[in-house]
Enzyme design. Structure first.
Site, short mmCIF file in Angstrom:
data_model
loop_
_atom_site.label_atom_id
_atom_site.label_comp_id
_atom_site.label_asym_id
_atom_site.label_seq_id
_atom_site.Cartn_x
_atom_site.Cartn_y
_atom_site.Cartn_z
N SER A 240 2.96 4.04 -5.93
CA SER A 240 2.49 3.50 -4.33
C SER A 240 3.45 2.58 -3.85
CB SER A 240 1.00 2.91 -4.46
OG SER A 240 0.29 4.31 -5.10
N LYS B 202 4.44 4.04 -0.36
CA LYS B 202 3.05 4.14 1.37
C LYS B 202 3.98 3.47 1.92
CE LYS B 202 -0.54 5.86 -1.66
NZ LYS B 202 -0.85 5.76 -3.15
N SER C 60 -4.61 1.25 -0.89
CA SER C 60 -3.96 3.20 -2.24
C SER C 60 -4.67 4.08 -2.16
CB SER C 60 -3.37 2.37 -3.01
OG SER C 60 -1.89 2.70 -3.41
#
Length: 385
Positions: free
Chosen positions: A141, A144, A198
Protein backbone atom coordinates in the site's frame (compact mmCIF):
# COMPACT_ATOMS: atom_id res chain seq x y z
CA UNK A 1 -22.73 -133.73 72.55
CA UNK A 2 -20.77 -134.56 75.61
CA UNK A 3 -19.88 -131.95 78.10
CA UNK A 4 -16.24 -132.48 77.40
CA UNK A 5 -16.63 -131.78 73.72
CA UNK A 6 -18.82 -128.86 74.56
CA UNK A 7 -16.10 -127.48 76.81
CA UNK A 8 -13.50 -127.84 74.07
CA UNK A 9 -15.79 -126.14 71.57
CA UNK A 10 -16.54 -123.33 73.95
CA UNK A 11 -12.85 -122.91 74.72
CA UNK A 12 -12.09 -122.86 71.01
CA UNK A 13 -14.70 -120.26 70.39
CA UNK A 14 -13.46 -118.13 73.27
CA UNK A 15 -9.89 -118.39 72.03
CA UNK A 16 -11.01 -117.58 68.49
CA UNK A 17 -13.00 -114.62 69.73
CA UNK A 18 -10.07 -113.41 71.79
CA UNK A 19 -7.68 -113.77 68.89
CA UNK A 20 -10.08 -112.00 66.53
CA UNK A 21 -10.47 -109.17 69.01
CA UNK A 22 -6.70 -108.90 69.38
CA UNK A 23 -6.22 -108.77 65.62
CA UNK A 24 -8.80 -106.02 65.35
CA UNK A 25 -7.20 -104.10 68.13
CA UNK A 26 -3.79 -104.41 66.53
CA UNK A 27 -5.09 -103.64 63.09
CA UNK A 28 -6.92 -100.58 64.23
CA UNK A 29 -3.81 -98.84 65.57
CA UNK A 30 -1.94 -99.82 62.44
CA UNK A 31 -4.67 -98.33 60.26
CA UNK A 32 -4.80 -95.35 62.56
CA UNK A 33 -1.04 -95.00 62.40
CA UNK A 34 -1.13 -95.40 58.64
CA UNK A 35 -3.92 -92.81 58.46
CA UNK A 36 -1.96 -90.52 60.75
CA UNK A 37 1.17 -90.97 58.64
CA UNK A 38 -0.90 -90.38 55.56
CA UNK A 39 -2.46 -87.30 57.12
CA UNK A 40 0.94 -86.04 58.24
CA UNK A 41 2.32 -86.66 54.78
CA UNK A 42 -0.69 -84.97 53.27
CA UNK A 43 -0.43 -82.07 55.69
CA UNK A 44 3.27 -81.85 54.95
CA UNK A 45 2.55 -82.02 51.26
CA UNK A 46 -0.23 -79.43 51.62
CA UNK A 47 2.07 -77.28 53.70
CA UNK A 48 4.82 -77.71 51.16
CA UNK A 49 2.43 -76.97 48.33
CA UNK A 50 1.00 -74.08 50.31
CA UNK A 51 4.48 -72.86 51.10
CA UNK A 52 5.49 -73.27 47.49
CA UNK A 53 2.31 -71.57 46.43
CA UNK A 54 2.85 -68.86 49.00
CA UNK A 55 6.45 -68.52 47.91
CA UNK A 56 5.36 -68.41 44.31
CA UNK A 57 2.64 -65.94 45.13
CA UNK A 58 5.08 -63.91 47.17
CA UNK A 59 7.58 -64.09 44.35
CA UNK A 60 4.91 -63.13 41.83
CA UNK A 61 3.75 -60.36 44.10
CA UNK A 62 7.33 -59.24 44.57
CA UNK A 63 7.94 -59.45 40.84
CA UNK A 64 4.71 -57.57 40.20
CA UNK A 65 5.67 -55.05 42.82
CA UNK A 66 9.15 -54.75 41.38
CA UNK A 67 7.65 -54.43 37.93
CA UNK A 68 5.20 -51.84 39.23
CA UNK A 69 7.95 -50.06 41.10
CA UNK A 70 10.12 -50.18 38.01
CA UNK A 71 7.26 -48.94 35.88
CA UNK A 72 6.41 -46.28 38.43
CA UNK A 73 10.05 -45.29 38.68
CA UNK A 74 10.34 -45.32 34.92
CA UNK A 75 7.15 -43.32 34.54
CA UNK A 76 8.27 -40.97 37.24
CA UNK A 77 11.62 -40.69 35.55
CA UNK A 78 10.00 -40.15 32.19
CA UNK A 79 7.57 -37.72 33.72
CA UNK A 80 10.40 -35.94 35.41
CA UNK A 81 12.44 -35.98 32.23
CA UNK A 82 9.49 -34.73 30.21
CA UNK A 83 8.79 -32.05 32.75
CA UNK A 84 12.42 -31.04 32.69
CA UNK A 85 12.34 -30.91 28.91
CA UNK A 86 9.24 -28.74 28.97
CA UNK A 87 10.71 -26.50 31.59
CA UNK A 88 13.93 -26.36 29.65
CA UNK A 89 12.04 -25.52 26.48
CA UNK A 90 10.07 -22.83 28.23
CA UNK A 91 13.26 -21.53 29.73
CA UNK A 92 14.81 -21.43 26.28
CA UNK A 93 11.80 -19.65 24.84
CA UNK A 94 11.81 -17.23 27.71
CA UNK A 95 15.53 -16.76 27.25
CA UNK A 96 15.06 -16.04 23.56
CA UNK A 97 12.19 -13.65 24.25
CA UNK A 98 14.13 -11.89 26.96
CA UNK A 99 17.34 -11.85 24.98
CA UNK A 100 17.85 -8.21 24.00
CA UNK A 101 18.01 -7.44 20.29
CA UNK A 102 21.48 -6.22 19.46
CA UNK A 103 20.53 -2.75 18.32
CA UNK A 104 24.02 -1.70 17.35
CA UNK A 105 26.58 -3.53 15.23
CA UNK A 106 30.29 -3.56 16.02
CA UNK A 107 30.96 -0.52 13.83
CA UNK A 108 28.31 1.52 15.67
CA UNK A 109 25.67 1.21 12.93
CA UNK A 110 22.16 -0.05 13.62
CA UNK A 111 20.94 -3.59 13.17
CA UNK A 112 17.53 -3.72 11.50
CA UNK A 113 14.66 -6.14 11.59
CA UNK A 114 13.38 -4.79 8.25
CA UNK A 115 14.97 -6.30 5.15
CA UNK A 116 15.35 -3.05 3.19
CA UNK A 117 16.14 0.24 4.88
CA UNK A 118 17.05 3.74 3.82
CA UNK A 119 17.39 6.82 6.02
CA UNK A 120 18.58 10.13 4.64
CA UNK A 121 18.72 13.76 5.62
CA UNK A 122 16.33 15.58 3.30
CA UNK A 123 18.16 18.91 3.64
CA UNK A 124 21.55 17.77 2.35
CA UNK A 125 20.81 14.39 0.78
CA UNK A 126 23.26 12.58 3.02
CA UNK A 127 22.46 8.94 3.62
CA UNK A 128 22.50 8.23 7.33
CA UNK A 129 22.01 4.49 7.00
CA UNK A 130 20.88 1.90 4.49
CA UNK A 131 20.35 -1.82 4.03
CA UNK A 132 19.47 -3.52 0.74
CA UNK A 133 18.27 -0.15 -0.55
CA UNK A 134 18.63 -1.20 -4.20
CA UNK A 135 16.67 -4.43 -3.83
CA UNK A 136 13.50 -4.50 -5.98
CA UNK A 137 10.61 -5.71 -3.84
CA UNK A 138 6.78 -5.52 -3.68
CA UNK A 139 5.70 -2.34 -1.90
CA UNK A 140 2.04 -3.05 -1.04
CA UNK A 141 0.00 0.00 0.00
CA UNK A 142 2.97 2.36 -0.19
CA UNK A 143 1.66 2.53 -3.78
CA UNK A 144 -1.20 4.73 -2.55
CA UNK A 145 1.14 7.71 -2.25
CA UNK A 146 1.60 7.59 -6.00
CA UNK A 147 -2.15 7.12 -6.44
CA UNK A 148 -2.80 10.33 -4.52
CA UNK A 149 -0.15 12.30 -6.43
CA UNK A 150 -1.56 11.28 -9.81
CA UNK A 151 -5.10 12.29 -8.77
CA UNK A 152 -3.90 15.64 -7.42
CA UNK A 153 -1.72 16.30 -10.48
CA UNK A 154 -4.80 15.85 -12.68
CA UNK A 155 -6.48 18.66 -10.69
CA UNK A 156 -9.73 16.75 -10.53
CA UNK A 157 -12.48 18.32 -8.36
CA UNK A 158 -12.00 17.00 -4.82
CA UNK A 159 -15.70 17.52 -4.08
CA UNK A 160 -16.65 15.36 -7.06
CA UNK A 161 -18.61 12.23 -6.14
CA UNK A 162 -17.20 8.75 -6.63
CA UNK A 163 -18.89 5.45 -5.81
CA UNK A 164 -17.90 1.93 -4.88
CA UNK A 165 -18.97 -0.86 -7.23
CA UNK A 166 -18.11 -4.50 -7.92
CA UNK A 167 -14.95 -3.53 -9.79
CA UNK A 168 -13.49 -2.25 -6.52
CA UNK A 169 -13.78 -5.62 -4.74
CA UNK A 170 -10.43 -7.27 -3.99
CA UNK A 171 -10.33 -10.58 -5.82
CA UNK A 172 -6.55 -10.97 -5.39
CA UNK A 173 -6.17 -11.15 -1.62
CA UNK A 174 -9.85 -11.36 -0.65
CA UNK A 175 -9.38 -8.48 1.79
CA UNK A 176 -12.39 -7.04 3.57
CA UNK A 177 -13.66 -3.47 3.43
CA UNK A 178 -16.01 -1.27 5.37
CA UNK A 179 -17.15 0.36 2.15
CA UNK A 180 -20.01 -1.74 0.74
CA UNK A 181 -21.00 -1.66 -2.90
CA UNK A 182 -23.07 1.45 -3.59
CA UNK A 183 -21.22 3.68 -1.10
CA UNK A 184 -20.96 7.23 -2.42
CA UNK A 185 -18.43 9.78 -1.22
CA UNK A 186 -16.41 12.74 -2.41
CA UNK A 187 -13.06 12.26 -4.07
CA UNK A 188 -11.52 14.00 -1.06
CA UNK A 189 -13.06 11.48 1.35
CA UNK A 190 -11.88 8.58 -0.80
CA UNK A 191 -8.35 9.97 -0.76
CA UNK A 192 -8.47 10.47 3.01
CA UNK A 193 -9.51 6.83 3.53
CA UNK A 194 -6.90 5.56 1.08
CA UNK A 195 -4.05 7.47 2.72
CA UNK A 196 -5.05 7.42 6.38
CA UNK A 197 -6.60 3.96 6.75
CA UNK A 198 -5.20 2.36 3.60
CA UNK A 199 -8.73 1.60 2.36
CA UNK A 200 -8.27 -0.42 -0.83
CA UNK A 201 -11.70 0.14 -2.38
CA UNK A 202 -11.30 3.87 -1.91
CA UNK A 203 -7.95 3.81 -3.72
CA UNK A 204 -9.28 1.70 -6.56
CA UNK A 205 -12.31 3.88 -7.10
CA UNK A 206 -10.02 6.91 -7.40
CA UNK A 207 -8.31 5.15 -10.29
CA UNK A 208 -11.58 4.10 -11.92
CA UNK A 209 -12.94 7.64 -11.79
CA UNK A 210 -9.85 9.00 -13.53
CA UNK A 211 -10.15 10.39 -17.06
CA UNK A 212 -9.59 7.43 -19.38
CA UNK A 213 -10.32 4.90 -16.65
CA UNK A 214 -8.08 2.56 -14.70
CA UNK A 215 -5.67 1.76 -17.54
CA UNK A 216 -4.96 5.44 -18.13
CA UNK A 217 -4.50 5.95 -14.41
CA UNK A 218 -1.90 3.15 -14.12
CA UNK A 219 -0.12 4.53 -17.18
CA UNK A 220 0.16 7.92 -15.50
CA UNK A 221 1.36 6.33 -12.26
CA UNK A 222 4.34 4.85 -14.11
CA UNK A 223 4.87 8.07 -16.02
CA UNK A 224 5.03 9.99 -12.75
CA UNK A 225 7.47 7.46 -11.32
CA UNK A 226 9.85 7.95 -14.25
CA UNK A 227 9.59 11.71 -13.93
CA UNK A 228 10.85 11.36 -10.34
CA UNK A 229 13.77 9.17 -11.37
CA UNK A 230 12.18 6.02 -9.97
CA UNK A 231 13.66 3.78 -12.63
CA UNK A 232 13.34 0.55 -10.67
CA UNK A 233 9.64 1.04 -9.97
CA UNK A 234 6.55 -0.37 -11.67
CA UNK A 235 2.84 -0.08 -10.93
CA UNK A 236 0.06 -2.29 -12.30
CA UNK A 237 -2.83 -1.02 -10.14
CA UNK A 238 -3.54 1.78 -7.62
CA UNK A 239 -3.99 -0.14 -4.35
CA UNK A 240 -0.78 -2.13 -3.88
CA UNK A 241 -2.62 -5.42 -3.47
CA UNK A 242 -0.73 -6.80 -6.46
CA UNK A 243 2.79 -8.07 -5.76
CA UNK A 244 3.72 -6.68 -9.18
CA UNK A 245 3.73 -3.17 -7.73
CA UNK A 246 7.46 -3.09 -7.06
CA UNK A 247 10.15 -0.59 -6.16
CA UNK A 248 13.33 -0.09 -4.13
CA UNK A 249 14.02 1.80 -0.92
CA UNK A 250 16.00 4.31 -2.97
CA UNK A 251 13.12 4.95 -5.35
CA UNK A 252 10.59 5.20 -2.53
CA UNK A 253 12.71 7.86 -0.84
CA UNK A 254 12.22 9.94 -3.97
CA UNK A 255 8.48 9.34 -3.93
CA UNK A 256 8.20 10.35 -0.27
CA UNK A 257 10.24 13.50 -0.90
CA UNK A 258 7.91 14.39 -3.76
CA UNK A 259 4.81 13.64 -1.67
CA UNK A 260 5.88 16.17 0.98
CA UNK A 261 5.10 18.94 -1.51
CA UNK A 262 1.38 18.05 -1.57
CA UNK A 263 -0.51 19.65 1.35
CA UNK A 264 -3.41 17.19 1.01
CA UNK A 265 -1.07 14.22 1.25
CA UNK A 266 0.68 15.70 4.26
CA UNK A 267 -2.67 16.34 5.92
CA UNK A 268 -4.36 13.03 5.14
CA UNK A 269 -1.40 10.75 5.90
CA UNK A 270 -0.91 12.33 9.32
CA UNK A 271 -4.56 12.42 10.39
CA UNK A 272 -4.78 10.20 13.47
CA UNK A 273 -8.49 9.40 13.19
CA UNK A 274 -11.69 10.62 11.60
CA UNK A 275 -15.45 10.08 11.86
CA UNK A 276 -17.11 10.09 8.44
CA UNK A 277 -20.73 10.13 7.29
CA UNK A 278 -20.97 7.42 4.63
CA UNK A 279 -24.40 6.76 3.16
CA UNK A 280 -26.04 8.17 6.27
CA UNK A 281 -23.93 6.11 8.68
CA UNK A 282 -21.21 7.50 10.93
CA UNK A 283 -18.06 5.40 10.75
CA UNK A 284 -14.84 5.88 12.64
CA UNK A 285 -11.50 5.36 10.93
CA UNK A 286 -7.98 5.63 12.27
CA UNK A 287 -4.48 5.90 10.89
CA UNK A 288 -2.74 2.64 10.03
CA UNK A 289 0.55 3.98 11.44
CA UNK A 290 0.74 3.66 15.23
CA UNK A 291 3.50 6.29 15.31
CA UNK A 292 1.01 8.84 13.96
CA UNK A 293 -1.64 7.88 16.51
CA UNK A 294 0.78 8.06 19.42
CA UNK A 295 4.40 8.56 20.25
CA UNK A 296 6.88 11.38 20.30
CA UNK A 297 7.10 11.95 16.57
CA UNK A 298 6.83 15.00 14.30
CA UNK A 299 5.69 13.33 11.09
CA UNK A 300 5.15 15.19 7.81
CA UNK A 301 4.20 12.25 5.54
CA UNK A 302 3.41 8.67 6.43
CA UNK A 303 2.25 5.52 4.66
CA UNK A 304 2.14 1.91 5.74
CA UNK A 305 1.74 -1.19 3.61
CA UNK A 306 1.28 -4.91 3.87
CA UNK A 307 0.76 -7.95 1.70
CA UNK A 308 2.36 -11.31 2.43
CA UNK A 309 4.89 -10.88 -0.38
CA UNK A 310 5.95 -7.43 0.81
CA UNK A 311 5.93 -7.87 4.58
CA UNK A 312 5.28 -4.90 6.86
CA UNK A 313 6.33 -1.68 5.16
CA UNK A 314 6.56 1.94 6.28
CA UNK A 315 7.71 5.18 4.69
CA UNK A 316 7.83 8.51 6.50
CA UNK A 317 9.13 12.00 6.35
CA UNK A 318 9.73 13.21 9.89
CA UNK A 319 11.66 15.83 11.80
CA UNK A 320 14.57 14.31 13.72
CA UNK A 321 17.05 16.46 15.61
CA UNK A 322 15.30 19.50 14.09
CA UNK A 323 15.99 18.34 10.54
CA UNK A 324 13.74 16.59 7.98
CA UNK A 325 14.58 12.94 7.41
CA UNK A 326 13.11 10.38 5.03
CA UNK A 327 12.74 6.87 6.42
CA UNK A 328 11.98 3.80 4.31
CA UNK A 329 11.44 0.42 5.99
CA UNK A 330 10.45 -2.54 3.83
CA UNK A 331 9.66 -6.18 4.55
CA UNK A 332 9.58 -6.36 8.32
CA UNK A 333 8.03 -9.42 9.96
CA UNK A 334 5.59 -7.58 12.23
CA UNK A 335 4.20 -4.11 12.80
CA UNK A 336 5.94 -4.09 16.19
CA UNK A 337 9.33 -4.79 14.58
CA UNK A 338 8.65 -2.13 11.97
CA UNK A 339 7.87 0.43 14.67
CA UNK A 340 10.91 -0.70 16.67
CA UNK A 341 13.15 -0.02 13.68
CA UNK A 342 11.65 3.44 13.25
CA UNK A 343 12.11 4.27 16.93
CA UNK A 344 15.69 2.97 16.86
CA UNK A 345 16.42 5.24 13.91
CA UNK A 346 14.90 8.20 15.72
CA UNK A 347 16.98 7.59 18.83
CA UNK A 348 20.10 7.01 16.76
CA UNK A 349 19.76 10.17 14.69
CA UNK A 350 18.91 12.37 17.65
CA UNK A 351 22.08 11.30 19.44
CA UNK A 352 24.33 13.69 17.53
CA UNK A 353 27.52 12.59 19.30
CA UNK A 354 26.96 8.97 18.31
CA UNK A 355 26.13 9.91 14.73
CA UNK A 356 29.29 11.99 14.46
CA UNK A 357 31.45 9.19 15.80
CA UNK A 358 30.09 6.50 13.51
CA UNK A 359 28.73 7.12 10.03
CA UNK A 360 29.93 10.71 9.73
CA UNK A 361 33.50 9.58 10.42
CA UNK A 362 33.30 6.77 7.87
CA UNK A 363 34.57 8.99 5.04
CA UNK A 364 34.76 6.32 2.34
CA UNK A 365 31.23 5.08 2.93
CA UNK A 366 29.81 8.60 3.21
CA UNK A 367 31.36 9.70 -0.09
CA UNK A 368 30.17 6.56 -1.82
CA UNK A 369 26.59 7.19 -0.66
CA UNK A 370 26.71 10.87 -1.57
CA UNK A 371 27.98 10.12 -5.08
CA UNK A 372 25.36 7.45 -5.61
CA UNK A 373 22.51 9.72 -4.53
CA UNK A 374 23.87 12.57 -6.59
CA UNK A 375 23.63 10.32 -9.65
CA UNK A 376 20.21 9.10 -8.55
CA UNK A 377 18.78 12.60 -8.45
CA UNK A 378 20.15 13.64 -11.83
CA UNK A 379 17.31 14.29 -14.29
CA UNK A 380 14.75 13.78 -11.56
CA UNK A 381 12.70 17.00 -11.57
CA UNK A 382 10.81 17.83 -8.43
CA UNK A 383 13.06 15.73 -6.19
CA UNK A 384 14.93 17.66 -3.54
CA UNK A 385 16.97 16.34 -0.64
Amino acid sequence: MSSKKFSYLLSFLLVFAFISNQNYSVAAPQNKAKTAVKNVAKNKTDKTVKSAKSAKSAKSAKTAKNRKDTKTTKNAKNKKTTKNIVIKSRANVAKVNKMPFKQYAADGSLNFRSDSVLVLNQNNGKVVMEKNSRKVVPIASISKLMTAMVVLDAKLPMNGVVSIDENDIDHRKKTSSRLPIGTRMTRETAMLLALMSSENRAANTLGRHYPGGLSAFVRDMNKKAKSLGMYNTRFVEPTGLSNQNVSTAQDLAKMVAAATKYPKIRQFTTTAEATLDLNGQLKEYRNSNSLVRGGDWDIGVSKTGYISEAGRCLVMQAALANEPFIIVLLDSNTTAMRAADANSIKNWVENSTFVASSYANNTARRKEDENRYRSMTTNAPGFYF
